[in-house]
Design a protein around this motif. Structure first.
Motif: not given
Length: 360
Positions: A184-188, A190-199
């Motif tokens: 996973a991308p480093p936690p800092q 926060e805007e790294a692509i995720t399923p929620e962003i894709l949704a």
């Protein structure tokens, strides 16, 4: 969230983001839509040009989405909800990133008048990727991480081309960073692509059906005569839109599903009564809305409809029919949740005539 590099390094905190903009002549942003994209399967791809870098990983949209990769017709019922203005996504492998970034830095360093703060910023940017120069939670890289080529990718910011606010589009302003395949991308970030962003992006691109409400009488009605309105299940069903991203060692997808729940009628004039009084017709047990008119129902009040109280004269009334959709999403790894209800309305012209009396 405030990055540690913005508080720990008095010069680097400003110099490094500045250097990225100078070296690349512009922020990272989403790839342009291919000219041959059509209908329900579109994509935004990557690359580079004279204005800057593009995220190399492409987001592919499929299902009920707008043609040409543009914004769909869903309007969020929550006025405070907006799609992400930007995000971070896989960009280039180590060797390709070195080729691109080093050429840009060297080209800018050799430009006339490149000195002072801009020159110092470029030097720090070069040290960050070549000489292992880092800070707190952001490590530096040795020779652009070339020894790990094929084991991961540098990620970069992507602008949402449908976000009208330039400042919001540019708010993902961190330097490109490395992510190992499978991590996973480093936690800092926060805007790294995720399923929620894709949704959320699938929501933004979703195209709801342009459904015409059935009316009886159709087109022309009479003053004080109830007009029945309904939608059959066959033309009033759920729709889905999917957004997916695929890159070496990295793949995510999310599907956003919209289910119709109610129909709201606005007669286009104050001289009318809606049925029910709220104007909101809820969905029936069989997933239809309202009730079709049939002989023998003339003296009944429709469960969904309008009674006009005044003639439209030589014109028409604009009947606004707005469908409310319950929207939820599911994605990679079992992720999922609810999203704000969506609405989409259509307008139908209705002629209202006076009832002609007969003199005997």
């Amino acid at each position: 969230m405030t990055r540690s590099r913005r508080t720990v390094l008095s010069t680097g905190a400003v110099a490094l983001p500045l250097a990225l903009c100078v070296a690349l002549a512009g922020p990272a942003h989403a790839g342009e839509q291919p000219n041959n994209s059509q209908g329900s399967n579109t994509e935004q791809s990557g690359g580079s040009d004279s204005t800057g870098i593009y995220a190399a990983a492409r987001i592919t949209y499929s299902g009920s989405v707008a043609k040409g990769g543009g914004r769909g017709n869903v309007v969020s019922a929550d006025v405070n909800w907006t799609p992400p203005p930007c995000w971070y996504a896989p960009y280039l492998g180590a060797k390709d990133f070195k080729k691109k970034m080093s050429a840009d830095i060297e080209g800018q360093m050799s430009a006339p008048g490149m000195g002072g703060h801009a020159g110092a910023a470029l030097s720090e940017l070069q040290r960050h990727y070549e000489d292992d120069y880092g800070w707190a939670d952001t490590p530096g890289y040795k020779d652009y991480n070339v020894e790990k080529d094929g084991e991961g990718m540098f990620w970069a910011a992507v602008e949402n081309p449908d976000e009208p606010d330039l400042l919001k589009r540019n708010s993902c302003n961190d330097l490109p960073f490395w992510v190992d395949n499978g991590d996973a991308p480093p936690p800092q970030y926060e805007e790294a692509i995720t399923p929620e962003i894709l949704a959320a992006l699938a929501y933004q691109h979703m195209q709801l059906p342009d459904t015409k409400v059935s009316l009886a009488p159709e087109g022309t009605t009479k003053v004080n005569l109830p007009t029945w309105a309904w939608l059959d299940k066959a033309v009033f069903d759920e729709v889905q839109a999917t957004a997916a991203i695929n890159a070496p060692g990295f793949a995510l997808q999310a599907t956003t599903t919209a289910k119709p729940v109610s129909l709201t009628l606005e007669p286009g004039t104050k001289d009318a009564e809606t049925h029910p009084a709220s104007g909101q017709c809820t969905i029936n047990a069989d997933d239809s809305i309202g009730e079709p008119y049939a002989k023998g129902k003339a003296d009944r009040t429709p469960p969904c409809g309008i009674t006009y109280l005044r003639s439209s004269g030589n014109g028409t009334y604009d009947l606004q029919a707005t469908i409310t959709w319950d929207i939820a999403w599911t994605g990679t790894g079992g992720a999922g949740g609810d999203m704000p209800d969506g609405t989409f309305g259509t307008t139908q012209a209705v002629t209202v005539q006076e009832i002609q009396s007969v003199n005997r």
